[in-house]
Write a protein that holds these residues in place. Sequence first.
Motif, PDB file in Angstrom:
ATOM      1  N   PRO A   1       1.268  -1.495   0.242  1.00 57.94           N
ATOM      2  CA  PRO A   1      -0.225  -0.216  -0.372  1.00 57.94           C
ATOM      3  C   PRO A   1       0.819   1.024   0.286  1.00 57.94           C
ATOM      4  CG  PRO A   1      -1.037  -1.320   1.383  1.00 57.94           C
ATOM      5  CD  PRO A   1       0.419  -2.034   0.691  1.00 57.94           C
ATOM      6  N   PHE A   2       1.790   1.194   0.098  1.00 60.64           N
ATOM      7  CA  PHE A   2       2.967   2.356   0.873  1.00 60.64           C
ATOM      8  C   PHE A   2       3.208   2.506  -0.879  1.00 60.64           C
ATOM      9  CE2 PHE A   2       3.746  -0.042   4.431  1.00 60.64           C
ATOM     10  CZ  PHE A   2       2.591   1.505   6.029  1.00 60.64           C
ATOM     11  N   ARG A   3       3.452   1.815  -1.344  1.00 58.43           N
ATOM     12  CA  ARG A   3       3.674   2.548  -3.529  1.00 58.43           C
ATOM     13  C   ARG A   3       2.850   3.543  -3.569  1.00 58.43           C
ATOM     14  NH1 ARG A   3       6.754  -2.161  -6.783  1.00 58.43           N
ATOM     15  NH2 ARG A   3       5.397  -1.236  -8.391  1.00 58.43           N
ATOM     16  N   SER A   4       2.040   3.638  -3.581  1.00 59.96           N
ATOM     17  CA  SER A   4       1.325   4.339  -4.208  1.00 59.96           C
ATOM     18  C   SER A   4       0.974   5.922  -2.515  1.00 59.96           C
ATOM     19  CB  SER A   4       0.195   3.903  -4.476  1.00 59.96           C
ATOM     20  OG  SER A   4      -0.851   3.806  -3.302  1.00 59.96           O
ATOM     21  N   SER A   5       1.288   5.657  -1.530  1.00 56.98           N
ATOM     22  CA  SER A   5       1.791   6.908  -0.745  1.00 56.98           C
ATOM     23  C   SER A   5       1.513   8.571  -1.453  1.00 56.98           C
ATOM     24  CB  SER A   5       2.704   6.299   0.270  1.00 56.98           C
ATOM     25  OG  SER A   5       2.503   7.384   1.062  1.00 56.98           O
ATOM     26  N   ASP A   6       0.967   9.116  -0.657  1.00 56.40           N
ATOM     27  CA  ASP A   6       1.080  10.752  -1.482  1.00 56.40           C
ATOM     28  C   ASP A   6       2.123  11.242  -1.040  1.00 56.40           C
ATOM     29  OD1 ASP A   6       0.200  11.130   1.049  1.00 56.40           O
ATOM     30  OD2 ASP A   6      -1.593  11.815  -0.039  1.00 56.40           O
ATOM     31  N   ARG A   7       3.073  10.254  -0.201  1.00 59.21           N
ATOM     32  CA  ARG A   7       4.241  10.774   0.515  1.00 59.21           C
ATOM     33  C   ARG A   7       5.476  10.124   0.171  1.00 59.21           C
ATOM     34  NH1 ARG A   7       2.613   9.116   6.755  1.00 59.21           N
ATOM     35  NH2 ARG A   7       4.831   9.343   7.076  1.00 59.21           N
ATOM     36  N   PRO A   8       6.298  11.368  -0.789  1.00 61.20           N
ATOM     37  CA  PRO A   8       7.350  10.133  -1.359  1.00 61.20           C
ATOM     38  C   PRO A   8       8.042   9.899  -0.950  1.00 61.20           C
ATOM     39  CG  PRO A   8       7.185  12.844  -2.671  1.00 61.20           C
ATOM     40  CD  PRO A   8       5.993  12.826  -0.821  1.00 61.20           C
ATOM     41  N   ASN A   9       8.956  10.356   0.054  1.00 63.41           N
ATOM     42  CA  ASN A   9       9.677   8.956   0.639  1.00 63.41           C
ATOM     43  C   ASN A   9       9.745   7.644   1.054  1.00 63.41           C
ATOM     44  OD1 ASN A   9      11.483  11.154   0.084  1.00 63.41           O
ATOM     45  ND2 ASN A   9      11.433  11.988   2.533  1.00 63.41           N
ATOM     46  N   LEU A  10       7.862   7.827   1.777  1.00 64.20           N
ATOM     47  CA  LEU A  10       7.754   6.837   2.310  1.00 64.20           C
ATOM     48  C   LEU A  10       7.369   5.528   0.853  1.00 64.20           C
ATOM     49  CD1 LEU A  10       6.905   5.222   4.675  1.00 64.20           C
ATOM     50  CD2 LEU A  10       4.139   6.532   3.980  1.00 64.20           C
ATOM     51  N   SER A  11       7.195   6.351  -0.229  1.00 67.55           N
ATOM     52  CA  SER A  11       6.729   5.090  -0.894  1.00 67.55           C
ATOM     53  C   SER A  11       7.392   5.201  -2.058  1.00 67.55           C
ATOM     54  CB  SER A  11       5.624   6.096  -2.391  1.00 67.55           C
ATOM     55  OG  SER A  11       5.775   5.701  -3.818  1.00 67.55           O
ATOM     56  N   ARG A  12       8.884   6.004  -2.214  1.00 66.12           N
ATOM     57  CA  ARG A  12      10.480   5.496  -2.456  1.00 66.12           C
ATOM     58  C   ARG A  12      11.211   4.166  -1.188  1.00 66.12           C
ATOM     59  NH1 ARG A  12      10.897  10.852  -4.041  1.00 66.12           N
ATOM     60  NH2 ARG A  12      12.011  11.511  -1.396  1.00 66.12           N
ATOM     61  N   ALA A  13      10.410   4.482  -0.694  1.00 68.15           N
ATOM     62  CA  ALA A  13      11.278   3.181   0.624  1.00 68.15           C
ATOM     63  C   ALA A  13      10.308   1.390   0.307  1.00 68.15           C
ATOM     64  CB  ALA A  13      11.306   3.982   2.302  1.00 68.15           C
ATOM     65  N   ALA A  14       9.161   2.476   0.041  1.00 67.34           N
ATOM     66  CA  ALA A  14       8.634   0.669   0.036  1.00 67.34           C
ATOM     67  C   ALA A  14       8.851   0.155  -1.291  1.00 67.34           C
ATOM     68  CB  ALA A  14       7.036   0.964   0.395  1.00 67.34           C
ATOM     69  N   ILE A  15       8.849   0.885  -2.392  1.00 66.98           N
ATOM     70  CA  ILE A  15       9.402   0.484  -3.961  1.00 66.98           C
ATOM     71  C   ILE A  15      10.598  -0.315  -3.514  1.00 66.98           C
ATOM     72  CG2 ILE A  15       9.887   0.735  -6.356  1.00 66.98           C
ATOM     73  CD1 ILE A  15       7.748   3.515  -5.622  1.00 66.98           C
ATOM     74  N   ASN A  16      11.861   0.738  -2.822  1.00 65.66           N
ATOM     75  CA  ASN A  16      12.652  -0.088  -2.480  1.00 65.66           C
ATOM     76  C   ASN A  16      12.850  -1.129  -1.705  1.00 65.66           C
ATOM     77  OD1 ASN A  16      16.176   0.163  -2.602  1.00 65.66           O
ATOM     78  ND2 ASN A  16      15.182   0.830  -0.102  1.00 65.66           N
TER      79      ASN A  16
END
Length: 235
Positions: free
Chosen positions: A211-226
């Motif tokens: 669910p964090f992949r599509s977060s509107d918080r960029p750093n959180l989204s990048r962390a999840a994708i990574n």
Amino acid sequence: MDRLTRKELKSDHFALEVQHGVEFVSGHRKQMGLYAAIAAAVVAIVLGVYFYRQHSAVQRQDALSNALQVLNAQVGPQQSEYTLAFPTEDARKKASVKAFTDVASKYSGSEEGNFAEYMLGTMAANDGNLADAEKRLKRVADSGNSNAASFAKLALAQVYAAEGKPAEAEKVARDLIDHPTAVVSKEQATFTLAHIIEATKPGEARKLLEPFRSSDRPNLSRAAINALGIMNTKK
């Protein structure tokens, strides 16, 4: 010391730094220094938020602040009379342990004393003394202090994982998810749990982070994708 708001404490950068610490500790037990550094920075921030209002606790606050200054002192020649420096890393570490031990002992049971004990726990983990780290962190986690206890639980979950106690680690992380605080958010606890269970329950770990992949918080989204990318390489 900067006084940050609760919103800033829960910023994307802070969430990302905690996630990095979790990933690093769970995968590299011998390199737990990064977590100790993150812990020190986190505590410094929290002090600015929660202690400045407690005017009757000035002595305790000063004692803990001084201990943090020792921990973050320079190693090498002293640059000026206004900076604290130690000749070697070992000297700084010994002074830090003494400073935090004094605070933990003198102000046992207080918020400052609990934070000092928490720092001693993370320092023990950094030195590879996981048994001592577990003892200290569990004591703080069970203290009932919501702020120090939250940090201690986050660290304790990682120490349990490093000790090869996945059931205990998972239990603590899930409790943090169910009971987030102003200083340890549900997102931070979720990242911790995902890394703890990724080897034994990879499907659930991915489901937690997806669910964090599509977060509107960029750093959180990048962390999840990574994190998900790393998990995929381990399939």
